[in-house]
Design an enzyme around this catalytic site. Structure first.
Site, PDB file in Angstrom:
ATOM      1  N   ARG A 117       0.815  -1.235   0.000  1.00 39.72           N
ATOM      2  CA  ARG A 117       0.000   0.000   0.000  1.00 39.72           C
ATOM      3  C   ARG A 117       0.841   1.273   0.000  1.00 39.72           C
ATOM      4  O   ARG A 117       0.366   2.338   0.382  1.00 39.72           O
ATOM      5  CB  ARG A 117      -0.968   0.031   1.178  1.00 39.72           C
ATOM      6  CG  ARG A 117      -1.930  -1.135   1.164  1.00 39.72           C
ATOM      7  CD  ARG A 117      -3.123  -0.871   2.042  1.00 39.72           C
ATOM      8  NE  ARG A 117      -4.008  -2.022   2.005  1.00 39.72           N
ATOM      9  CZ  ARG A 117      -3.930  -3.040   2.870  1.00 39.72           C
ATOM     10  NH1 ARG A 117      -3.023  -3.030   3.829  1.00 39.72           N
ATOM     11  NH2 ARG A 117      -4.769  -4.037   2.771  1.00 39.72           N
ATOM     12  N   LYS A 139       3.212  11.589 -11.046  1.00 39.78           N
ATOM     13  CA  LYS A 139       2.364  10.757 -11.910  1.00 39.78           C
ATOM     14  C   LYS A 139       3.127   9.469 -12.174  1.00 39.78           C
ATOM     15  O   LYS A 139       4.265   9.498 -12.660  1.00 39.78           O
ATOM     16  CB  LYS A 139       2.097  11.468 -13.237  1.00 39.78           C
ATOM     17  CG  LYS A 139       0.859  12.339 -13.236  1.00 39.78           C
ATOM     18  CD  LYS A 139       0.483  12.696 -14.662  1.00 39.78           C
ATOM     19  CE  LYS A 139      -0.741  13.558 -14.711  1.00 39.78           C
ATOM     20  NZ  LYS A 139      -1.113  13.903 -16.089  1.00 39.78           N
ATOM     21  N   GLU A 181       9.251  18.229 -24.236  1.00 37.26           N
ATOM     22  CA  GLU A 181       8.563  18.629 -22.997  1.00 37.26           C
ATOM     23  C   GLU A 181       9.054  20.002 -22.523  1.00 37.26           C
ATOM     24  O   GLU A 181       8.286  20.788 -21.975  1.00 37.26           O
ATOM     25  CB  GLU A 181       8.758  17.589 -21.884  1.00 37.26           C
ATOM     26  CG  GLU A 181       8.127  16.220 -22.132  1.00 37.26           C
ATOM     27  CD  GLU A 181       6.624  16.152 -21.804  1.00 37.26           C
ATOM     28  OE1 GLU A 181       5.973  17.188 -21.553  1.00 37.26           O
ATOM     29  OE2 GLU A 181       6.097  15.008 -21.831  1.00 37.26           O
ATOM     30  N   LYS A 230       6.915  23.300 -13.148  1.00 41.27           N
ATOM     31  CA  LYS A 230       6.127  22.101 -12.814  1.00 41.27           C
ATOM     32  C   LYS A 230       5.695  22.144 -11.347  1.00 41.27           C
ATOM     33  O   LYS A 230       4.530  21.854 -11.018  1.00 41.27           O
ATOM     34  CB  LYS A 230       6.920  20.823 -13.099  1.00 41.27           C
ATOM     35  CG  LYS A 230       6.091  19.577 -12.779  1.00 41.27           C
ATOM     36  CD  LYS A 230       6.274  18.470 -13.733  1.00 41.27           C
ATOM     37  CE  LYS A 230       5.224  17.394 -13.578  1.00 41.27           C
ATOM     38  NZ  LYS A 230       5.508  16.198 -14.350  1.00 41.27           N
ATOM     39  N   GLU A 240      -4.669  16.712 -10.807  1.00 40.44           N
ATOM     40  CA  GLU A 240      -5.186  17.086 -12.124  1.00 40.44           C
ATOM     41  C   GLU A 240      -6.696  17.299 -12.138  1.00 40.44           C
ATOM     42  O   GLU A 240      -7.405  16.795 -12.980  1.00 40.44           O
ATOM     43  CB  GLU A 240      -4.791  16.016 -13.164  1.00 40.44           C
ATOM     44  CG  GLU A 240      -4.760  16.568 -14.566  1.00 40.44           C
ATOM     45  CD  GLU A 240      -4.146  15.620 -15.591  1.00 40.44           C
ATOM     46  OE1 GLU A 240      -2.972  15.276 -15.470  1.00 40.44           O
ATOM     47  OE2 GLU A 240      -4.879  15.237 -16.516  1.00 40.44           O
ATOM     48  N   ARG A 244      -3.622  21.497 -13.389  1.00 35.77           N
ATOM     49  CA  ARG A 244      -2.583  20.564 -13.877  1.00 35.77           C
ATOM     50  C   ARG A 244      -2.832  20.090 -15.308  1.00 35.77           C
ATOM     51  O   ARG A 244      -1.925  19.636 -15.988  1.00 35.77           O
ATOM     52  CB  ARG A 244      -2.458  19.379 -12.916  1.00 35.77           C
ATOM     53  CG  ARG A 244      -1.254  18.516 -13.243  1.00 35.77           C
ATOM     54  CD  ARG A 244      -0.910  17.513 -12.172  1.00 35.77           C
ATOM     55  NE  ARG A 244       0.257  16.744 -12.583  1.00 35.77           N
ATOM     56  CZ  ARG A 244       0.984  16.003 -11.786  1.00 35.77           C
ATOM     57  NH1 ARG A 244       0.692  15.902 -10.520  1.00 35.77           N
ATOM     58  NH2 ARG A 244       2.033  15.327 -12.238  1.00 35.77           N
ATOM     59  N   ASN A 248      -0.797  18.925 -20.006  1.00 36.37           N
ATOM     60  CA  ASN A 248      -1.105  18.016 -21.113  1.00 36.37           C
ATOM     61  C   ASN A 248      -1.049  18.717 -22.470  1.00 36.37           C
ATOM     62  O   ASN A 248      -1.466  18.150 -23.477  1.00 36.37           O
ATOM     63  CB  ASN A 248      -2.495  17.387 -20.919  1.00 36.37           C
ATOM     64  CG  ASN A 248      -2.530  16.522 -19.681  1.00 36.37           C
ATOM     65  OD1 ASN A 248      -1.540  15.881 -19.353  1.00 36.37           O
ATOM     66  ND2 ASN A 248      -3.644  16.530 -18.978  1.00 36.37           N
ATOM     67  N   HIS A 251      -0.294  16.829 -25.555  1.00 33.89           N
ATOM     68  CA  HIS A 251      -0.319  15.402 -25.233  1.00 33.89           C
ATOM     69  C   HIS A 251      -1.501  14.634 -25.825  1.00 33.89           C
ATOM     70  O   HIS A 251      -1.439  13.419 -25.936  1.00 33.89           O
ATOM     71  CB  HIS A 251      -0.305  15.203 -23.715  1.00 33.89           C
ATOM     72  CG  HIS A 251       1.073  15.361 -23.139  1.00 33.89           C
ATOM     73  ND1 HIS A 251       1.765  16.552 -23.200  1.00 33.89           N
ATOM     74  CD2 HIS A 251       1.904  14.480 -22.504  1.00 33.89           C
ATOM     75  CE1 HIS A 251       2.944  16.401 -22.618  1.00 33.89           C
ATOM     76  NE2 HIS A 251       3.051  15.156 -22.184  1.00 33.89           N
ATOM     77  N   HIS A 255      -0.345  11.278 -27.453  1.00 34.01           N
ATOM     78  CA  HIS A 255      -0.704   9.920 -27.026  1.00 34.01           C
ATOM     79  C   HIS A 255      -1.356   9.144 -28.164  1.00 34.01           C
ATOM     80  O   HIS A 255      -1.129   7.943 -28.318  1.00 34.01           O
ATOM     81  CB  HIS A 255      -1.625   9.964 -25.799  1.00 34.01           C
ATOM     82  CG  HIS A 255      -0.894  10.348 -24.547  1.00 34.01           C
ATOM     83  ND1 HIS A 255      -1.542  10.622 -23.365  1.00 34.01           N
ATOM     84  CD2 HIS A 255       0.423  10.497 -24.280  1.00 34.01           C
ATOM     85  CE1 HIS A 255      -0.642  10.923 -22.426  1.00 34.01           C
ATOM     86  NE2 HIS A 255       0.542  10.866 -22.971  1.00 34.01           N
ATOM     87  N   HIS A 268       8.332   9.708 -26.923  1.00 34.73           N
ATOM     88  CA  HIS A 268       7.247  10.468 -26.305  1.00 34.73           C
ATOM     89  C   HIS A 268       7.439  11.977 -26.528  1.00 34.73           C
ATOM     90  O   HIS A 268       6.525  12.686 -26.932  1.00 34.73           O
ATOM     91  CB  HIS A 268       7.191  10.166 -24.808  1.00 34.73           C
ATOM     92  CG  HIS A 268       6.150  10.960 -24.076  1.00 34.73           C
ATOM     93  ND1 HIS A 268       4.794  10.735 -24.233  1.00 34.73           N
ATOM     94  CD2 HIS A 268       6.258  12.005 -23.218  1.00 34.73           C
ATOM     95  CE1 HIS A 268       4.127  11.597 -23.491  1.00 34.73           C
ATOM     96  NE2 HIS A 268       4.989  12.391 -22.868  1.00 34.73           N
TER      97      HIS A 268
END
Ligand SMILES: NC(=O)c1ccc[n+]([C@@H]2O[C@H](COP(=O)([O-])OP(=O)(O)OC[C@H]3O[C@@H](n4cnc5c(N)ncnc54)[C@H](O)[C@@H]3O)[C@@H](O)[C@H]2O)c1
Length: 359
Positions: A117, A139, A181, A230, A240, A244, A248, A251, A255, A268
């Site tokens: 956990r 993330k 990025e 960031k 998010e 946040r 993206n 993105h 993606h 990426h």
């Protein structure tokens, strides 16, 4: 040396980000000092291990070597790392140290978030993308055949050690991928609501030779700028729920392109840069930005080698966007430029995107 602090508001977790160019051989002692007497495992990229394994000198029996490539961020490896951690008898106070690019960081972070956990994890990013973006902010994820990063958690690291010396061995393609990025941060800077002005767009325009030549001081400055932006966003919206989402930028298309090309053809960061080109055109067609700003953005992107979008069937790529986790039944949360270094969220359906891109 630069020390930045993340203070995530929702769970009050704080951690430090060290940015420097110290000897890599010192890293193990520095990291172990923060772990005190706790046990740990190291998850390291195969290539990074072949380049730096000896110098880093972490014990072999506590080292899990992960093959390289986006495809490795999968369920099978998640399970293998879990098994390894169990075999090494990691307990709840122990830690996972991730050494590599975003792939190693993302999968190790996800293991750390679910092992008993949740145990500690430390990020040692070794690519430009991981230094400027993925190692900070919590993330974590793995990919599935249904798409990228669909299984994951928001789970903050306990400490991040960024050492720019690693970047010396990064090849040109991977380095430029990280710049995808970095460029994103330049185009969203004002929306990041950072207390101090950063002026990343100017920095990238004026210092592009030094950036492209990996000048050490320039890199230290560049990474610090991106990380500050960031942190500013993540501290205000860890999970998010709003702000946040601006991270993206580029993105949604990225993606879809990665999925369409089966994660093999582009990196990426390259996809993000193409996604920004795509978003600039969308914003311009929607009348959100003028021609002058469109040209400015395109000029900076081209300085870093991103001139033209890959020529794929737009129809198919746009259809894949619908399966992204940022899409809802109402449409896709698209991040679009609205003025200099500023972006805002717009809800667009794939049909609208098709019309706007002239399909
Ligand atoms: N968690 C986040 O917030 C976040 C943000 C952006 C991207 N990502 C994820 O990050 C991943 C991409 O990360 P990446 O671009 O770092 O790619 P990567 O992790 O695949 O690394 C790229 C390549 O560089 C090699 N490499 C790494 N360090 C090196 C070094 N110092 N010298 C030589 N070679 C080295 C690796 O072996 C690999 O082959 C994607 O999975 C993306 O989804 C996550």
């Amino acid at each position: 040396m630069c020390l930045l602090k993340v203070e995530v508001s929702e769970n009050k977790k704080e951690y430090q980000i060290h940015i420097n160019n110290k000897e890599i051989s010192l890293l193990k002692d520095i990291v172990c000092e923060t772990l005190k007497d706790n046990n740990y495992i190291v998850v390291i990229s195969k290539k990074v291990h072949s380049l730096y394994g000896k110098i880093l000198n972490f014990p072999k029996e506590r080292t899990f070597i992960l093959k390289d490539g986006e495809k490795e961020k999968n369920f099978k490896n998640y399970e293998k790392i879990m098994d390894f951690a169990l075999r090494c008898k990691l307990k709840r106070n122990d830690a996972i140290i991730a050494i590599g690019g975003g792939v190693v960081g993302d999968i190790s972070g996800f293991v750390a978030s679910t092992y008993m956990r949740g145990i500690k994890y430390i990020q040692i990013p070794t690519t430009l993308l991981a230094c400027t973006d993925s190692s900070v902010g919590g993330k974590t994820a793995i990919n599935t055949k249904y798409g990228k990063n669909l299984i994951g958690a928001f789970y903050q690291p306990d400490e991040v050690f960024i050492n720019v010396n690693f970047l010396k061995t990064l090849d040109k393609r991977q380095y430029n991928s990280g710049l995808g990025e970095v460029l994103k941060y330049a185009f969203i800077e004002k929306s990041c609501q950072c207390e101090e002005p950063i002026n990343l767009m100017n920095f990238l325009s004026e210092n592009y030779t030094k950036v492209l030549n990996k000048d050490t001081l320039t890199l230290l400055e560049l990474i610090k700028m991106c990380v500050k932006l960031k942190i500013s966003v993540v501290n205000k919206d860890e999970k998010e729920n709003g702000l946040r989402r601006i991270l993206n930028y580029g993105h949604t298309y990225a993606h879809a392109l990665e999925t369409f090309t089966n994660y093999r053809k582009y990196t990426h960061g390259e996809c993000v840069a193409y996604g920004i080109l795509f978003a600039i055109n969308l914003a311009y067609t929607l009348g959100k930005i003028d021609k002058e700003y469109k040209f400015l953005c395109e000029d900076i992107l081209s300085k870093y080698g991103y001139t033209e979008m890959p020529k794929y069937d737009k129809n198919k790529i746009i259809s894949i966007m619908d399966e992204d986790k940022k899409s809802t039944h109402k449409g896709i949360h698209y991040i679009l430029a609205d003025s200099y270094a500023s972006v805002q969220e717009e809800m667009l359906t794939t049909e609208q995107i098709k019309v706007l891109t002239g399909i």
